[in-house]
Design a protein around this motif. Structure first.
Motif, short mmCIF file in Angstrom:
data_model
loop_
_atom_site.label_atom_id
_atom_site.label_comp_id
_atom_site.label_asym_id
_atom_site.label_seq_id
_atom_site.Cartn_x
_atom_site.Cartn_y
_atom_site.Cartn_z
N CYS B 533 0.83 -1.19 0.00
CA CYS B 533 0.00 0.00 0.00
C CYS B 533 0.87 1.25 0.00
CB CYS B 533 -0.93 0.01 1.21
SG CYS B 533 -2.17 -1.26 1.08
N TRP B 534 1.98 1.17 0.70
CA TRP B 534 2.86 2.32 0.72
C TRP B 534 3.40 2.59 -0.66
CZ3 TRP B 534 8.14 1.85 -0.35
CH2 TRP B 534 8.90 3.01 -0.14
N LEU B 535 3.72 1.50 -1.35
CA LEU B 535 4.33 1.65 -2.67
C LEU B 535 3.34 2.03 -3.74
CD1 LEU B 535 6.92 1.22 -4.35
CD2 LEU B 535 6.16 -1.10 -4.75
N LEU B 536 2.21 1.38 -3.69
CA LEU B 536 1.33 1.45 -4.84
C LEU B 536 0.16 2.40 -4.72
CD1 LEU B 536 1.18 -2.34 -5.59
CD2 LEU B 536 2.54 -0.65 -6.74
N MET B 537 -0.09 2.86 -3.52
CA MET B 537 -1.27 3.71 -3.40
C MET B 537 -0.88 5.13 -3.08
SD MET B 537 -4.53 2.07 -1.84
CE MET B 537 -4.30 0.68 -0.86
N LYS B 538 -1.69 6.02 -3.58
CA LYS B 538 -1.48 7.43 -3.25
C LYS B 538 -1.70 7.62 -1.77
CE LYS B 538 -4.36 9.35 -6.12
NZ LYS B 538 -4.98 10.10 -7.20
N PRO B 539 -0.96 8.52 -1.16
CA PRO B 539 -1.12 8.73 0.28
C PRO B 539 -2.55 9.07 0.68
CG PRO B 539 0.81 9.88 -0.53
CD PRO B 539 0.13 9.31 -1.73
N SER B 540 -3.20 9.87 -0.15
CA SER B 540 -4.56 10.23 0.22
C SER B 540 -5.47 9.02 0.16
CB SER B 540 -5.09 11.31 -0.71
OG SER B 540 -4.87 10.91 -2.05
N ALA B 541 -5.18 8.12 -0.75
CA ALA B 541 -6.01 6.92 -0.87
C ALA B 541 -5.81 6.03 0.33
CB ALA B 541 -5.67 6.17 -2.15
N ARG B 542 -4.58 5.98 0.80
CA ARG B 542 -4.29 5.11 1.93
C ARG B 542 -5.09 5.53 3.14
NH1 ARG B 542 1.63 5.72 2.67
NH2 ARG B 542 1.80 6.30 0.50
N LYS B 543 -5.20 6.81 3.33
CA LYS B 543 -5.87 7.28 4.53
C LYS B 543 -7.33 6.92 4.56
CE LYS B 543 -3.89 11.36 4.96
NZ LYS B 543 -3.98 12.81 4.95
N SER B 544 -7.97 7.03 3.42
CA SER B 544 -9.41 6.80 3.45
C SER B 544 -9.77 5.34 3.37
CB SER B 544 -10.07 7.58 2.33
OG SER B 544 -9.50 7.20 1.10
N ARG B 545 -8.76 4.50 3.48
CA ARG B 545 -9.07 3.09 3.32
C ARG B 545 -9.58 2.45 4.60
NH1 ARG B 545 -6.73 -1.52 1.44
NH2 ARG B 545 -5.04 -1.35 2.93
N ASP B 546 -9.38 3.15 5.67
CA ASP B 546 -9.71 2.52 6.92
C ASP B 546 -11.21 2.26 6.98
OD1 ASP B 546 -8.13 2.92 10.03
OD2 ASP B 546 -9.96 1.80 9.61
#
Lengths: 194, 801
Positions: B533-546
């Motif tokens: 997720c760190w590599l492949l996802m945009k930071p903003s996308a990571r946050k809203s995944r929770d």
């Protein structure tokens, strides 16, 4: 094998537990690992919030009831033995068990399973599923859009069908009778606990 | 209706014929300089010399430049024809529910083929392997991979692999050997063929076809496990098919004498190389796509294009390296879906999904129509009764045997065994399709003297499976199911109890942790969270995944909305002063209007961007007075039927029963997600209640429940939460109002305590910080309620999933 034995030795009264529940040592060990994984504070006892941590249970309409079933009335913690005993209900029945009337009913027999299911409904433990209790369960298992009237009509009809002595509540015997055609062993068993 | 259908059909056919004739006409007629170089049309050039100009007599205002556009024109025309055929097929819905669309398309293909053949006495348009494998198949498979339910797929991976690899090998071997045996026995007469050719034929006819499977299972709704088994098998067996095909092809070229152990071992090794290599290529491309979408923020408008291009490239790359192209594109789709959906903008995601379906649908239609057309070609008709009938028999019988055998073995290891009816559907659903045809058309005539026989047989097999088995699949399933259900008419108690059991089992599985299986999944999950997720996802996308955060965000929104709603109704926010009254009034006043209001707001519109707040506010004005009486009457009408019906409709389906609907033609949001959300919210809410009541030393559940029954009946609402709000307004419960104070004191104190109390039955321990701000009738109570709920995500985040 070494780890199995060493883990087994950590558990008190493990022989008795295996005898009572019918789990194999391998199972006991695995359940113990699970128990420890759930017991984050390493107190040797599980609390409701430890169960609450299992997110997927929150997505289960009767998840909280099941959690409640692990705790005996008044108790706020559950130790490993009780944990295993409850889970033992879900072992598939042993097909080749001789019917020995002198021995106590095994934990995973049809009757025991039914008793467990009955207790899920009967929260006040008075031996009967009252209309109110049935409504509670129904409410939790039906979508939000079902109105109270609809709920009550379902509950009424259910009680009507199952209630034989007309006391507007379902006793354990009536419960058992209403489910006599259901393959309880199939419906209430988890294979990997064999 | 029938008239229109015929009209369309004839019109299309006529049009095609006309074009064809015109084409032929212009070819036959002498090329009269109808296509000089584009610039040279003026008569002033003709004087410049050169004989070319002499045939032009003057300026031609309009010229018929057919050859100029021939190729693209025909392609476009055929695509149009295929589309129109689909339209014709879909005109009559009752027909398509009996006969699957694919069968009808083949039928139309026959008709068209017949017309063209009749017009031109030869079949110029057939499904060539190149066109099929390079231009028609990739989209279909990419669509399958992209929409694949990953969790389901990977949790059943073992079984799927068993069926795909062992099952296909079994089918290939038995069919090949069976046919060979019969040939030796003389059942087929005199044909120039050998063991190896039989085995090759067996291997290409053995593979279950993904296109055909989807087409048929679209009509027949089966449970998700069964679906994923057949579907997964049809996709993964390409690895085996490619290997077997190439190996036997090579063997045939070598000749029987050259085959020794080394070659066979090489064959087996090549299987692993092809299969894993293909998957690896796919995964690499998936990584590429994910990385790319991470950086495409500024070119959102062409983002979707990348997906398709890279998907296609993965296919071609694998093909270039002689690895399994289908596996490559499948894994590309499977692996990238999560990341690109997170990275890309909402619109881009929708575009990708939609375009994917358009391509896949279009391709599938063209494939089936052409499968039909290709048949009308006398050049390939070779009839050998023995060969054809025996092939049909063997693939059918051996499929059944294979599936039952493998399932019997698998059931010993599976958590949830596959039942008899599932096995029957699996065996019966093993349809062959265009892939087999494509492979057989690729055979070299010189090596395979009986190529035409094989082609005809393949076509007949495809028709048989797609049409006959497709048509009879639904009745078969219905018959089997009905047969089983008719034995016992379930009582209400049984129905409820059955569902309770399902939920119970799921819960116990979760508690006991599905030992052993989960370990790998947890490890993978951790790895994925940390690195991928760190590599492949945009930071903003990571946050809203929770997930939990999302749920609570939505809960907050719903609370906020209902608060504002109520405020709007009252004209001011001053209503909060008097809770109990508000409660009761809430119910009474809304009774008339709620039933009408909510239907428009779907549960899945509750995302932050989609909340149509304005529409809610508008809807509050009771436009119409409902016929409450009528509603009541309807309800009392037939109680018995109603109760069963209600249960049928509204019982929450347990996790096992969630039906995943993979469909070629529908883009549905997964309704099960809404159900899960609803349950989750209710559970969290009730935990909240019990926590609060526990804090106050009040017995939790009973109190709330009696409130349920005491209050006026809430109304029928698809979006249940607002009514729920009114019921559970601890806002209304005097005992609980103290707890409102806690929110005000800020996150830290609450945050500390929550881990202990999120689900708590303890009473008596009171945090002084909470008591500090006891201001029961505070206006801010409502406002505080909302951040109160918002606090939970922090704490629940600390629990591991």
């Amino acid at each position: 094998m070494g780890t199995t034995n060493s883990t087994l030795s950590k558990i008190p009264n493990v022989e008795e537990l295996m005898q009572e529940t019918g789990f194999t040592p391998a199972h006991i060990v695995r359940l113990y690992d699970r128990f420890e994984a759930l017991d984050k504070e390493k107190t040797g006892l599980l609390r409701p919030q430890d169960f609450g941590a299992i997110n997927r249970l929150a997505m289960n309409p009767i998840g909280d009831r099941i959690i409640g079933a692990f705790f005996s009335p008044g108790q706020e913690t559950v130790d490993f033995h009780s944990f295993v005993r409850i889970l033992a209900h879900f072992r598939p029945a042993d097909k080749k068990r001789p019917k020995d009337p002198s021995m106590p009913e095994p934990v995973n027999s049809r009757t025991s399973k039914l008793k467990f299911a009955f207790q899920l409904y009967d929260q006040d433990k008075d031996g009967k599923i009252s209309r109110a209790e049935l409504l509670q369960v129904l409410r939790s298992m039906l979508e939000m859009q079902v109105t109270e009237e609809q709920l009550e009509s379902i509950a009424d009809r259910t009680i009507q069908e199952a209630d034989l002595d007309k006391d507007d509540a379902i006793s354990f015997e009536e419960f058992r009778k209403s489910l006599e055609k259901v393959n309880i062993d199939h419906k209430m068993s988890i294979r990997f606990l064999r | 209706m029938a008239c229109r259908t015929c009209l369309w059909l004839l019109g299309t056919a006529f049009f095609t014929c006309t074009v064809r004739l015109v084409v032929e006409g212009t070819e036959v007629g002498a090329p009269q300089g109808s296509h000089p170089e584009p610039g040279v049309v003026g008569s002033n050039h003709s004087q410049a010399g050169g004989g070319h100009g002499s045939s032009i007599s003057g300026i031609q205002i309009v010229t018929f430049k057919w050859h100029h556009v021939e190729a693209p024109y025909l392609i476009a025309l055929w695509i149009l024809v295929a589309g129109v055929s689909k339209m014709v097929v879909e005109l009559n819905h009752s027909l398509t529910s009996v006969i699957p669309e694919s069968a009808l398309l083949i039928l139309i293909g026959w008709i068209l083929g017949g017309i063209i053949y009749g017009a031109g006495k030869m079949q110029t348009f057939t499904l060539t392997p190149t066109v099929f494998f390079f231009y028609l198949l990739p989209q279909v498979i990419l669509d399958a991979g992209y929409f694949m339910p990953n969790k389901l797929f990977f949790s059943n991976m073992g079984a799927i692999l068993v069926y795909a690899v062992i099952g296909t090998c079994w089918n290939a071997a038995t069919v090949g050997l069976g046919l060979w045996g019969c040939w030796l026995g003389g059942a087929m007469g005199d044909i120039d063929i050998g063991l190896l050719q039989f085995l090759l034929f067996g291997s290409l006819i053995a593979a279950v076809d993904p296109v055909a499977v989807i087409a048929v299972f679209e009509e027949v709704h089966v449970n998700e496990v069964l679906f994923i088994m057949v579907f997964g098998e049809s996709l993964l067996n390409d690895g085996v098919t490619v290997v077997l095909f190439n190996v036997f092809d090579a063997f045939v070229s070598l000749g029987g004498a050259e085959i020794d152990a080394v070659e066979i071992i090489k064959g087996i090794i090549s299987f692993f190389v092809v299969a894993f290599g293909g998957s690896l290529v796919g995964i690499i491309f998936a990584l590429l796509i994910s990385l790319l979408t991470r950086c495409t923020k500024n070119i959102q408008i062409i983002e979707p294009g990348f997906i398709f291009i890279l998907g296609y490239l993965s296919y071609l790359t694998a093909e270039m390296l002689s690895l399994s192209a289908i596996l490559s594109i499948v894994f590309c789709g499977i692996c990238c879906q999560k990341y690109i959906n997170a990275n890309m903008d909402e619109c881009s995601v929708t575009t990708v999904r939609y375009v994917m379906k358009v391509f896949a649908n279009g391709s599938e239609t063209i494939i089936f129509v052409f499968l039909g057309i290709s048949a009308i070609d006398p050049a390939i008709w070779v009839w050998n009764t023995g060969f054809i009938l025996l092939t049909l028999l063997f693939i059918f019988v051996f499929r059944f045997i294979g599936v039952f055998l493998l399932t019997w073995i698998l059931n010993k290891y599976r958590l949830v065994p596959l039942e008899f009816i599932d096995q029957v559907v699996m065996s019966y659903g093993g349809l062959r399709g265009a892939v087999a045809y494509g492979l057989v058309a690729m055979l070299d005539e010189n090596k395979f003297k009986e190529k035409n026989l094989m082609v005809s047989t393949t076509l007949i097999v495809v028709y048989f499976t797609v049409m006959l088995q497709g048509i009879t699949m639904k009745p078969l399933v219905t018959w089997l199911k009905v047969k089983r259900a008719a034995v016992t008419e379930l009582t209400l108690a049984e129905k409820i109890q059955n569902r309770t059991f399902d939920h119970m089992l799921v819960a116990i599985e979760d508690i006991s942790g599905q030992i052993g299986h989960n370990y790998m999944r947890d490890k993978w999950h951790n790895f994925e969270e940390r690195w991928l997720c760190w590599l492949l996802m945009k930071p903003s996308a990571r946050k809203s995944r929770d997930y939990i955060f999302n749920i609570f965000h939505q809960l907050n929104l719903k609370d906020a909305m209902s608060y504002v709603k109520e405020g709007e109704r009252r004209g001011s926010l001053a209503f909060v002063r008097n809770e109990t009254k508000a409660d009761v009034d809430f119910n009474k006043k809304f009774r008339a209007s709620f039933s009408e209001i909510m239907p428009d707001i779907m549960a899945d519109n509750m995302g932050p961007d989609h909340v149509p707040l304005s529409s809610i506010l508008q809807d509050i004005v009771p436009s119409v007075c409902l016929d409450m009486h009528e509603q009541d009457l309807e309800m009392r009408e037939s109680e018995d039927f109603n109760a069963h019906h209600l249960l049928q409709q509204h019982l929450y389906r347990g996790r096992k029963q969630h039906r995943h609907r993979y469909s070629r033609s529908h883009l549905e949001t997964n309704k099960d997600e809404n159900e899960v959300q609803e349950i989750f919210q209710r559970t969290m809410r009730s935990r909240l209640e019990s926590f609060k009541s526990a804090k106050m030393g009040v017995a939790p559940a009973k109190k709330i429940q009696t409130k349920h029954q005491k209050k006026d009946k809430p109304q029928k609402m698809p979006n249940g939460n607002s009514t729920d709000k009114s019921k559970n307004h601890p806002y209304g419960d005097k005992d609980l109002e103290f707890s409102e104070g806690d929110c005000g004191s800020g996150g830290e104190a609450a945050g500390d305590l929550f881990p202990m109390r999120a689900y708590g039955v303890e009473a008596g321990i009171v945090n002084p910080a909470f008591m500090a701000e006891m201001d029961p009738m505070d206006n801010m109570q409502q406002m505080q309620q909302i951040p109160h709920v918002a606090l939970l995500p922090q704490t629940l985040n600390s629990f591991d999933p």
